[in-house]
Every structure is written in structure tokens, then in C-alpha cells.
Scaffold this motif. Structure first.
Motif, short mmCIF file in Angstrom:
data_model
loop_
_atom_site.label_atom_id
_atom_site.label_comp_id
_atom_site.label_asym_id
_atom_site.label_seq_id
_atom_site.Cartn_x
_atom_site.Cartn_y
_atom_site.Cartn_z
N THR A 72 0.79 -1.22 0.00
CA THR A 72 0.00 0.00 0.00
C THR A 72 0.82 1.27 0.00
OG1 THR A 72 -0.09 -0.03 2.40
CG2 THR A 72 -1.88 -1.10 1.21
N LYS A 73 2.18 1.17 0.03
CA LYS A 73 2.92 2.42 0.12
C LYS A 73 4.31 2.30 -0.48
CE LYS A 73 4.05 6.14 3.31
NZ LYS A 73 4.02 6.61 4.69
N VAL A 74 4.70 3.35 -1.26
CA VAL A 74 6.05 3.46 -1.78
C VAL A 74 6.59 4.80 -1.32
CG1 VAL A 74 7.47 3.70 -3.83
CG2 VAL A 74 5.63 2.02 -3.77
N GLU A 75 7.76 4.80 -0.69
CA GLU A 75 8.33 6.03 -0.19
C GLU A 75 9.66 6.30 -0.88
OE1 GLU A 75 8.62 5.65 3.98
OE2 GLU A 75 6.47 5.85 4.31
N GLU A 76 9.95 7.56 -1.09
CA GLU A 76 11.20 7.96 -1.72
C GLU A 76 12.32 7.90 -0.70
OE1 GLU A 76 13.14 11.96 -3.71
OE2 GLU A 76 11.00 11.82 -3.36
N ALA A 77 13.43 7.27 -1.09
CA ALA A 77 14.60 7.24 -0.21
C ALA A 77 15.29 8.59 -0.26
CB ALA A 77 15.57 6.15 -0.65
N THR A 129 -0.80 10.58 -2.50
CA THR A 129 -1.69 9.46 -2.19
C THR A 129 -0.85 8.22 -1.92
OG1 THR A 129 -3.67 8.27 -2.91
CG2 THR A 129 -1.96 8.63 -4.56
N ALA A 130 -1.40 7.30 -1.17
CA ALA A 130 -0.69 6.04 -0.92
C ALA A 130 -0.67 5.20 -2.20
CB ALA A 130 -1.38 5.27 0.19
N VAL A 131 0.42 4.49 -2.41
CA VAL A 131 0.50 3.58 -3.55
C VAL A 131 -0.20 2.28 -3.15
CG1 VAL A 131 2.01 2.42 -5.20
CG2 VAL A 131 2.64 4.64 -4.29
N SER A 132 -1.51 2.33 -3.20
CA SER A 132 -2.35 1.23 -2.76
C SER A 132 -2.56 0.21 -3.88
CB SER A 132 -3.71 1.77 -2.32
OG SER A 132 -4.35 2.39 -3.43
N ILE A 139 -1.52 0.05 -13.17
CA ILE A 139 -0.22 0.05 -13.85
C ILE A 139 0.01 -1.28 -14.56
CG2 ILE A 139 2.27 0.29 -13.56
CD1 ILE A 139 1.73 2.04 -11.12
N PHE A 140 0.17 -1.22 -15.89
CA PHE A 140 0.37 -2.42 -16.69
C PHE A 140 1.86 -2.62 -16.95
CE2 PHE A 140 -3.96 -1.07 -17.62
CZ PHE A 140 -4.64 -2.25 -17.38
N VAL A 141 2.25 -3.88 -17.05
CA VAL A 141 3.67 -4.25 -17.06
C VAL A 141 4.06 -4.91 -18.39
CG1 VAL A 141 5.48 -5.58 -15.90
CG2 VAL A 141 3.56 -4.62 -14.57
N LEU A 295 -5.12 7.89 -9.40
CA LEU A 295 -4.86 6.79 -10.33
C LEU A 295 -3.40 6.36 -10.35
CD1 LEU A 295 -6.99 8.02 -13.38
CD2 LEU A 295 -7.47 5.99 -12.00
N CYS A 296 -2.48 7.32 -10.38
CA CYS A 296 -1.08 6.99 -10.70
C CYS A 296 -0.07 7.40 -9.64
CB CYS A 296 -0.70 7.63 -12.02
SG CYS A 296 -1.64 7.00 -13.44
N ALA A 297 -0.49 8.09 -8.57
CA ALA A 297 0.42 8.50 -7.49
C ALA A 297 1.70 9.15 -8.04
CB ALA A 297 0.76 7.30 -6.61
N PRO A 298 1.59 10.24 -8.80
CA PRO A 298 2.77 10.82 -9.44
C PRO A 298 3.79 11.43 -8.49
CG PRO A 298 0.87 12.25 -9.72
CD PRO A 298 0.36 10.98 -9.14
N CYS A 299 3.40 11.74 -7.26
CA CYS A 299 4.36 12.28 -6.30
C CYS A 299 5.06 11.17 -5.53
CB CYS A 299 3.67 13.23 -5.32
SG CYS A 299 3.18 14.81 -6.05
#
Length: 382
Positions: A72-77, A129-132, A139-141, A295-299
Motif C-alpha cells: 500500500t505504500k512506496v516512499e522515496e529514499a 496518495t498512498a500507492v495502494s 499500472i500495466f507491465v 490513479l497513478c500517485a505521481p508524487c
């Protein structure tokens, strides 16, 4: 006085000839030096222009590391800015140059604007927003070519999905893809990022080329309304028969009005600060009108390129080239005029909407306007 001898005439003539030859050679050397200087300056100028404006062979987008602590979450190092700018990313088939001057200025400016707005504490609630799982589902791969594409409906995403379907090898060409397969995620060969483990998600977010497309937020809402509630495709009856009645019951002021969903009903729903209770009932169908942030959590996710629908004729070839796939597939032909912002249409749709409802709608989508450089509508300022 004795006349000059023939020998003296000969000596004087020889001296004059030597002087003339020397003077002539001096002018020739000066002319030659000037030519060399002009050629040298032309070469320098040409090199500068080429490096500044030519499309790059490889894309040197800044790849800030991210740490996936949960699905649910991606954080910038936290790293020094200069270190983050120098990190390497190598799309399949293309060499990474790391030379930022080779990126077209418009794409550099878009990413810089995004970073600046993301840092604006006053807009944090509208830009973060949280990367839920909801985001990861969008996001397609394409593992074969190390590409992630975030779907933002109503901005030509069907065509990008066709591009990825071909790249993934499900079909040999875009023309071979049946229309009913494009959005059938069981058959189109496009895995979602949410289908991977936490560590695999993190790896792809760190290393893959990532992009999505935006358009003027209000024009996108008009497109969603027309497609889902006016034209309403037969294979999507729930928009007209389930979602529209739910919005009407909650937001229509005139209870005796029997017409189908009107744009003003739609605007009241979207601008309501308490819209989420209906969103939960509507499920994933809300993807056609929720914000790009949701939709995309651009930040939270560091995207390589952000394309604009209004400049798609230029952006589509650039994205393919930047991702290193321009020699493998082409973006489908864009009908003339389809990407042009239609100001008259937007003003016509909003002409019957109260300023209060428009302001509430803008308040919800302000993050999208600011993050991607879209102007606040003139009719909102008057």
C-alpha cells in the motif's frame, strides 16, 4: 645624372614582385584563417543545437530509488539531489547517456513542475496518495522491454494498451488485436503491477521506464460523462442503469425531473467533499473520473515521461523512442484534430453549472491542474 642601368631596373622589378607576392600571400592567409574560424564556430553551434534539441537515443530520466514497505505504500529514499540525478537506467535496446541536456526541454520542464508541486506543502492533500492496490491495479507491465504504463482513462489509453499487448508478444501487430480483447485482462497478456510480490513491485518501480498520459482535467470529465452516460456502450450497462440513478437520487435538486443523468448532477457528485461513500459503491468504475493523483500517485512514483493528450502527436513518438521501442512498434494513427483542446465545448458544458458547484469541482481537481501545468478555467475566474 646617369640613367639607371638594366641591372638596376631588373633588381627593382624583382623587389616589387617579391613585395607584391608577399602582400598577396598575407591576404590569402588572413582569408584562410577567417574561413577556418567561421567553419569552427559553425561546427560548435551545430553541436550545441544538436545536443540541446535532438531527440535522444536513450532516455536519461532521473530514477529516484523507492522503497516498498508494503503493497500500500512506496516512499522515496532520501539521497542528495546530485546523486539521484546521476543514477542509471537502461531501457531494453538503448544505451543510457545520463546527459540531461539531450532531453527535450518540454519534458524536462514537465518533470520539474511535477517535482516542485509535489514539494508544495499547501497542496499536499491534493497531490499525494498512498500507492495502494488501487494504484498498482492501474499500472500495466511489459517485462520484456522493462516498461510500466499507468492507465488514465479518457486520454487515448486504449491505443497504448494495444502497443503494450504487441510488445508483450500476445499479437504480432496492433491491427491483429480484436477490440473485445484489449480490455479483457484475462486474455490480452497485460499483467498488472499488483499481481507481483512486494519485492518484485519494488524492483520494477525502481528500474523500469514509467509513463502515463494526461489531458485538461475538465475536458477529461466531459469525455467520461459523454462516453459512459450519454452514448453508454451496450457492454457497459451499469453506468446508465446503476451508477446514474445513484447519482441522481443523491444530487438532483429537482426531484420531479425524469431525464437521465445530466452534467450538472455529475458535477455536484464529483465536487461533493463526501463523494467517497458513493465511490465505494461504484467500485473500480470510478477510474474514468477520479484524479490523476488517485490513479497513478505521481508524487510517490518517479515517472520517466508524462505525455499530454494535447501534444500526443509529438509525445507518442518521443515516448516510444525514450523507451527504446520505436523500432518495434508505432503508435496508431491519430485522427486530425482529435487531441486539440476544445475550449468552446468545455465552456458550453459548464455554462449551466453554478459557480459554487464549479468551484467545488475545481477544489477537488486542483492538484491535477497544478501538477501538470493546466490553467485554471477562465469561466471560473470571471
Amino acid at each position: 645624372m646617369c640613367c639607371p642601368s638594366e641591372a638596376e631596373y631588373s633588381a627593382k622589378g624583382s623587389n616589387n614582385f617579391i613585395w607584391l607576392m608577399s602582400d598577396n600571400m598575407h591576404h590569402q592567409w588572413l582569408l584562410l584563417a577567417a574561413c577556418f574560424w567561421v567553419i569552427f564556430m559553425f561546427m560548435v553551434a551545430s553541436k550545441f543545437i544538436t545536443l540541446t534539441f535532438k531527440d535522444p537515443d536513450g532516455y536519461g530520466a532521473k530514477q529516484e530509488p523507492v522503497i516498498l514497505t508494503a503493497v500500500t505504500k512506496v516512499e522515496e529514499a532520501h539521497k542528495p539531489e546530485e546523486e539521484r540525478w546521476s543514477e542509471e537506467f537502461q531501457p531494453t535496446g538503448k544505451a543510457f547517456t545520463g546527459n540531461l541536456i539531450r532531453q527535450p526541454l518540454v519534458h524536462m520542464e514537465r518533470l520539474e513542475l511535477l517535482r516542485n508541486v509535489c514539494r508544495d506543502a499547501a497542496l499536499r492533500n491534493l497531490s499525494h496518495t498512498a500507492v495502494s492496490k488501487f494504484v498498482l491495479d492501474r499500472i500495466f507491465v511489459c517485462d520484456k522491454h522493462k516498461i510500466l504504463f499507468c492507465q488514465t482513462p479518457k486520454v487515448g489509453n486504449t491505443q497504448w494498451k494495444k502497443v503494450l499487448i504487441v510488445l508483450n508478444g500476445a499479437y504480432s501487430s496492433i491491427e491483429d488485436i480484436p477490440e473485445n480483447i484489449v480490455h479483457d485482462h484475462e486474455k490480452n497478456g497485460l499483467p498488472r503491477l499488483s499481481s507481483f510480490s512486494d519485492s518484485e513491485i519494488q524492483k520494477r518501480l525502481n528500474l523500469y521506464f514509467k509513463f502515463f498520459i494526461v489531458r485538461d482535467p475538465f475536458e477529461r470529465l466531459i469525455s467520461a460523462f459523454k462516453d459512459k452516460f450519454v452514448h453508454n456502450p451496450r457492454f457497459e450497462p451499469w453506468y446508465r442503469h446503476e451508477i446514474a440513478p445513484g447519482i441522481i437520487r443523491k444530487y438532483r435538486k429537482n426531484r420531479t425531473e425524469t431525464r437521465g443523468l445530466q452534467f450538472e448532477d455529475f458535477v455536484r457528485y464529483l465536487g461533493d467533499p463526501n463523494h467517497r461513500w458513493l465511490d465505494v459503491q461504484f467500485g473500480d468504475h470510478i477510474i474514468h473520473w477520479v484524479t490523476y493523483v488517485e490513479l497513478c500517485a505521481p508524487c510517490e512514483i518517479t515517472y520517466s515521461v508524462i505525455g499530454h493528450h494535447e501534444t500526443l502527436e509529438d509525445d507518442a513518438p518521443y515516448i516510444l523512442k525514450a523507451a527504446g521501442i520505436d523500432h518495434l512498434v508505432s503508435y496508431p494513427t491519430i485522427p486530425p484534430g482529435i487531441t486539440v483542446y476544445n475550449r468552446t465545448k468545455v465552456e458550453r458544458y459548464f455554462s449551466g453549472i453554478s459557480k459554487r458547484d464549479i468551484r467545488r469541482l475545481y477544489a477537488r481537481f486542483e492538484g491535477d491542474f497544478k501538477l501538470f501545468g493546466y490553467r485554471e478555467p477562465d469561466f471560473l475566474l470571471n
